[in-house]
Design a protein around this motif. Structure first.
Motif, PDB file in Angstrom:
ATOM      1  N   THR A  58       5.743   2.452  -2.283  1.00 19.50           N
ATOM      2  CA  THR A  58       6.258   3.198  -1.144  1.00 19.50           C
ATOM      3  C   THR A  58       5.203   4.190  -0.691  1.00 19.50           C
ATOM      4  N   PHE A  64       5.700   0.658   3.529  1.00 17.02           N
ATOM      5  CA  PHE A  64       5.499   0.073   2.211  1.00 17.02           C
ATOM      6  C   PHE A  64       4.193  -0.705   2.153  1.00 17.02           C
ATOM      7  N   SER A  91      12.440  -7.288   1.181  1.00 13.45           N
ATOM      8  CA  SER A  91      12.847  -6.071   1.887  1.00 13.45           C
ATOM      9  C   SER A  91      13.702  -6.286   3.119  1.00 13.45           C
ATOM     10  N   HIS A 117       6.473  -1.808   7.787  1.00 17.82           N
ATOM     11  CA  HIS A 117       7.455  -0.738   7.939  1.00 17.82           C
ATOM     12  C   HIS A 117       8.754  -1.304   8.493  1.00 17.82           C
TER      13      HIS A 117
END
Length: 118
Positions: A58, A64, A91, A117
């Motif tokens: 992070t 990320f 994600s 992102h």
């Protein structure tokens, strides 16, 4: 004297007595001092990621950094699409900002670093 050593050896001293406290102190000294005085040669082994792992760091709440092994990528897709599919599998929906190849000492591409992102 022989009787005292036997009591130490078999741990038969009364709890809270002077000799009990001496035994506990000796054990604690052994536990805390021997790692500094004695080399046990127990060092953590460096560990890379396995071919099926993706490393995620992070950088900010919505940004990320992913590290994906090159062997994980689907060769039938173009590179950016394959990277996006791997990241989205972890994600969900993200936007790729950029990516770069990570090479070993011989110049072979072993992984890709992907910045994304939400």
């Amino acid at each position: 004297m022989k009787d005292l050593f036997g009591k130490y050896l078999w741990w038969t001293q009364e709890r809270g007595s002077f000799h009990y406290d001496v035994m506990v102190t000796l054990i604690l000294l052994f536990i805390f001092l021997t790692p500094h005085l004695w080399s046990y040669r127990d060092r953590p082994t460096p560990r890379g990621t396995s071919p099926a792992e993706v490393l995620v760091k992070t950088e900010s709440p919505d940004h990320f950094l992913y590290q994906i092994n090159a062997t994980q990528l689907d060769k039938s897709e173009d590179l950016e699409t394959a990277l996006l599919h791997n990241v989205e599998a972890i994600s969900g929906d993200v936007v790729l900002d950029r990516y770069e190849a990570a090479k070993d000492s011989s110049g072979k591409i072993v992984a890709y670093r992907v910045w994304a992102h939400r």
